[in-house]
Scaffold this motif. Structure first.
Motif, PDB file in Angstrom:
ATOM      1  N   ALA A  62       0.771  -1.105   0.073  1.00  0.00           N
ATOM      2  CA  ALA A  62      -0.020   0.029  -0.062  1.00  0.00           C
ATOM      3  C   ALA A  62       0.793   1.165  -0.020  1.00  0.00           C
ATOM      4  O   ALA A  62       1.840   1.123   0.417  1.00  0.00           O
ATOM      5  CB  ALA A  62      -0.786  -0.090   1.210  1.00  0.00           C
ATOM      6  N   PRO A  63       0.492   2.286  -0.706  1.00  0.00           N
ATOM      7  CA  PRO A  63       1.358   3.562  -0.719  1.00  0.00           C
ATOM      8  C   PRO A  63       1.724   4.057   0.586  1.00  0.00           C
ATOM      9  O   PRO A  63       2.984   4.652   0.855  1.00  0.00           O
ATOM     10  CB  PRO A  63       0.470   4.770  -1.534  1.00  0.00           C
ATOM     11  N   HIS A  64       0.892   4.147   1.570  1.00  0.00           N
ATOM     12  CA  HIS A  64       1.190   4.582   2.939  1.00  0.00           C
ATOM     13  C   HIS A  64       2.202   3.880   3.562  1.00  0.00           C
ATOM     14  O   HIS A  64       2.567   4.321   4.767  1.00  0.00           O
ATOM     15  CB  HIS A  64       0.064   4.824   3.898  1.00  0.00           C
ATOM     16  N   LYS A  65       2.404   2.444   3.400  1.00  0.00           N
ATOM     17  CA  LYS A  65       3.504   1.709   4.071  1.00  0.00           C
ATOM     18  C   LYS A  65       4.711   1.411   2.885  1.00  0.00           C
ATOM     19  O   LYS A  65       5.552   0.786   3.824  1.00  0.00           O
ATOM     20  CB  LYS A  65       2.809   0.335   4.150  1.00  0.00           C
ATOM     21  N   ILE A  66       4.704   1.804   2.017  1.00  0.00           N
ATOM     22  CA  ILE A  66       6.100   1.825   1.203  1.00  0.00           C
ATOM     23  C   ILE A  66       7.343   2.164   1.646  1.00  0.00           C
ATOM     24  O   ILE A  66       8.219   1.565   1.370  1.00  0.00           O
ATOM     25  CB  ILE A  66       5.652   1.764  -0.244  1.00  0.00           C
ATOM     26  N   ALA A  67       7.336   3.381   2.012  1.00  0.00           N
ATOM     27  CA  ALA A  67       8.567   3.888   2.702  1.00  0.00           C
ATOM     28  C   ALA A  67       9.312   2.987   3.749  1.00  0.00           C
ATOM     29  O   ALA A  67      10.558   2.754   3.574  1.00  0.00           O
ATOM     30  CB  ALA A  67       8.384   5.169   3.348  1.00  0.00           C
ATOM     31  N   GLN A  68       8.392   2.463   4.730  1.00  0.00           N
ATOM     32  CA  GLN A  68       9.000   1.719   5.668  1.00  0.00           C
ATOM     33  C   GLN A  68       9.391   0.187   5.030  1.00  0.00           C
ATOM     34  O   GLN A  68      10.362  -0.293   5.260  1.00  0.00           O
ATOM     35  CB  GLN A  68       7.972   1.268   6.877  1.00  0.00           C
TER      36      GLN A  68
ATOM     37  N   THR B 142      17.656   0.814  -7.309  1.00  0.00           N
ATOM     38  CA  THR B 142      18.089  -0.286  -6.388  1.00  0.00           C
ATOM     39  C   THR B 142      17.577   0.011  -4.906  1.00  0.00           C
ATOM     40  O   THR B 142      17.077   1.100  -4.676  1.00  0.00           O
ATOM     41  CB  THR B 142      19.718  -0.160  -6.283  1.00  0.00           C
ATOM     42  N   LEU B 143      17.696  -0.801  -4.010  1.00  0.00           N
ATOM     43  CA  LEU B 143      17.326  -0.430  -2.782  1.00  0.00           C
ATOM     44  C   LEU B 143      17.850   0.800  -1.937  1.00  0.00           C
ATOM     45  O   LEU B 143      17.211   1.452  -1.205  1.00  0.00           O
ATOM     46  CB  LEU B 143      17.206  -1.793  -1.698  1.00  0.00           C
ATOM     47  N   ASP B 144      18.984   0.871  -2.289  1.00  0.00           N
ATOM     48  CA  ASP B 144      19.801   1.930  -1.676  1.00  0.00           C
ATOM     49  C   ASP B 144      19.311   3.337  -2.168  1.00  0.00           C
ATOM     50  O   ASP B 144      18.964   4.132  -1.374  1.00  0.00           O
ATOM     51  CB  ASP B 144      21.331   1.918  -2.057  1.00  0.00           C
ATOM     52  N   GLU B 145      19.260   3.226  -3.486  1.00  0.00           N
ATOM     53  CA  GLU B 145      18.770   4.603  -4.349  1.00  0.00           C
ATOM     54  C   GLU B 145      17.056   4.685  -3.958  1.00  0.00           C
ATOM     55  O   GLU B 145      16.594   6.003  -3.639  1.00  0.00           O
ATOM     56  CB  GLU B 145      18.700   4.303  -5.726  1.00  0.00           C
ATOM     57  N   ALA B 146      16.365   3.747  -3.612  1.00  0.00           N
ATOM     58  CA  ALA B 146      14.842   3.665  -3.397  1.00  0.00           C
ATOM     59  C   ALA B 146      14.541   4.393  -1.949  1.00  0.00           C
ATOM     60  O   ALA B 146      13.734   5.085  -1.767  1.00  0.00           O
ATOM     61  CB  ALA B 146      14.278   2.402  -3.439  1.00  0.00           C
ATOM     62  N   VAL B 147      15.530   3.801  -0.980  1.00  0.00           N
ATOM     63  CA  VAL B 147      15.379   4.427   0.313  1.00  0.00           C
ATOM     64  C   VAL B 147      15.562   5.896   0.457  1.00  0.00           C
ATOM     65  O   VAL B 147      15.170   6.843   1.091  1.00  0.00           O
ATOM     66  CB  VAL B 147      16.232   3.535   1.317  1.00  0.00           C
ATOM     67  N   ALA B 148      16.694   6.108  -0.335  1.00  0.00           N
ATOM     68  CA  ALA B 148      17.247   7.555  -0.393  1.00  0.00           C
ATOM     69  C   ALA B 148      16.122   8.493  -0.951  1.00  0.00           C
ATOM     70  O   ALA B 148      15.780   9.500  -0.388  1.00  0.00           O
ATOM     71  CB  ALA B 148      18.598   7.662  -1.067  1.00  0.00           C
ATOM     72  N   ARG B 149      15.387   8.158  -2.099  1.00  0.00           N
ATOM     73  CA  ARG B 149      14.550   8.866  -2.812  1.00  0.00           C
ATOM     74  C   ARG B 149      13.121   9.007  -2.196  1.00  0.00           C
ATOM     75  O   ARG B 149      12.397   9.910  -2.095  1.00  0.00           O
ATOM     76  CB  ARG B 149      14.505   8.349  -3.992  1.00  0.00           C
ATOM     77  N   TYR B 150      12.710   7.734  -1.609  1.00  0.00           N
ATOM     78  CA  TYR B 150      11.219   7.363  -1.110  1.00  0.00           C
ATOM     79  C   TYR B 150      11.176   7.187   0.432  1.00  0.00           C
ATOM     80  O   TYR B 150       9.942   6.732   0.921  1.00  0.00           O
ATOM     81  CB  TYR B 150      10.549   6.682  -2.127  1.00  0.00           C
ATOM     82  N   GLY B 151      12.437   6.963   0.855  1.00  0.00           N
ATOM     83  CA  GLY B 151      12.246   6.695   2.309  1.00  0.00           C
ATOM     84  C   GLY B 151      11.465   7.369   3.236  1.00  0.00           C
ATOM     85  O   GLY B 151      11.032   6.877   4.309  1.00  0.00           O
ATOM     86  N   GLU B 152      11.259   8.728   2.909  1.00  0.00           N
ATOM     87  CA  GLU B 152      10.458   9.592   3.690  1.00  0.00           C
ATOM     88  C   GLU B 152       9.032   9.868   3.034  1.00  0.00           C
ATOM     89  O   GLU B 152       8.184  10.070   3.671  1.00  0.00           O
ATOM     90  CB  GLU B 152      11.248  10.710   4.021  1.00  0.00           C
TER      91      GLU B 152
END
Length: 274
Positions: free
Chosen positions: A161-167, A198-208
């Protein structure tokens, strides 16, 4: 005795609804719908007038038996979910099983399915894959699920779900490391998008900030190397279990997981760990 028709519905674009699916809903006696409000919009679009029964996660026991009784009495039922194929991460699985148990014929009217469409769009390896559905919101169960997949070499597919993807991206990055992934969003809709990263890039971009829309996450499996070879000694098995513990898995679960993988006794691995 009637039949149960398992009808796939559009996952975003109503033009994907097949003529056969429309005819099935027109001709069946009643419809079992995950959310009658969502299904009513579909029926109205195609000018279909049909009785519906609400059938969702919290009433499957009561309504499931009612639906089966009506089919046994000669009525035909079509089961639909809000989007995609019923029974895929959906309570329709229980109704289909119940019909089989009562000797009721179950017939497919296939339609769109988000996970297979996302995999096709992603360009990720598709020769072998594993569908993991939604991760639990319960933190221990969530960690156990992810940790059990650390050594999975097949492509992994998750719904989120969109509201949980950051975590979720943070949790995946913590457990899997920097894997190649594809975030596939809004499939068949106007803003359909495939984000290869990549997961590193995804966390940096979408982690918040997270990602908007309905989402499927495709994660590359662990690369097959000599390090993936099955441990040949108890010491190797214990070392593998220690790695899982360091990544957040409990000692008991690590011992159990490695025991299944290697054939060594869980108790022996557990004793060595503690």
């Amino acid at each position: 005795m009637g039949k149960l028709f398992v009808v796939g519905t559009p996952i975003g674009n109503l033009e994907d609804f097949s003529p056969r699916a429309i005819r099935t809903l027109e001709e069946c006696d009643f419809i079992a719908a995950e959310d009658t409000r969502v299904t009513l919009k579909l029926l109205n679009h195609f000018n279909i007038k049909k009785q519906m029964i609400s059938y969702f996660e919290h009433n499957i026991r009561e309504k499931g038996q009612l639906i089966v009784e009506r089919i046994l009495d000669g009525e035909n039922c079509a089961i639909v979910t809000d989007a995609g194929m019923p029974a895929i991460s959906d309570p329709g699985e229980d109704l289909i099983r119940l019909c089989h148990e009562h000797g009721i014929k179950v017939e497919s009217v296939p339609g769109p399915c988000a996970f297979s469409t996302a995999l096709a769009l992603s360009g990720m390896p598709s020769g072998r894959f594993t569908f993991e559905g939604f991760l639990s919101v319960n933190k221990p169960s969530r960690n156990e699920h992810l940790n059990s997949l650390v050594n999975e070499t097949r492509t992994m597919i998750f719904y989120e779900a969109p509201h949980k993807i950051a975590q979720t991206l943070k949790d995946m990055n913590r457990v899997f490391g920097n894997r190649e992934i594809a975030i596939v969003r809004e499939i068949t809709k106007i803003h359909e998008e495939v984000i290869r990263t990549t997961l590193d890039e995804a966390v940096a971009r979408y982690g918040e900030t997270g990602v908007k829309g309905e989402i499927v996450i495709i994660v590359h499996g662990k690369e097959k190397t000599e390090d993936n070879a099955q441990p040949t000694t108890l010491e190797d098995a214990v070392a593998l279990a220690k790695e899982s513990v360091e990544k957040g898995m409990s000692v008991s679960e690590a011992a159990k997981s490695v025991a299944k993988l290697t054939g060594f006794k869980k108790g022996d691995i557990y004793k060595a760990l503690i």
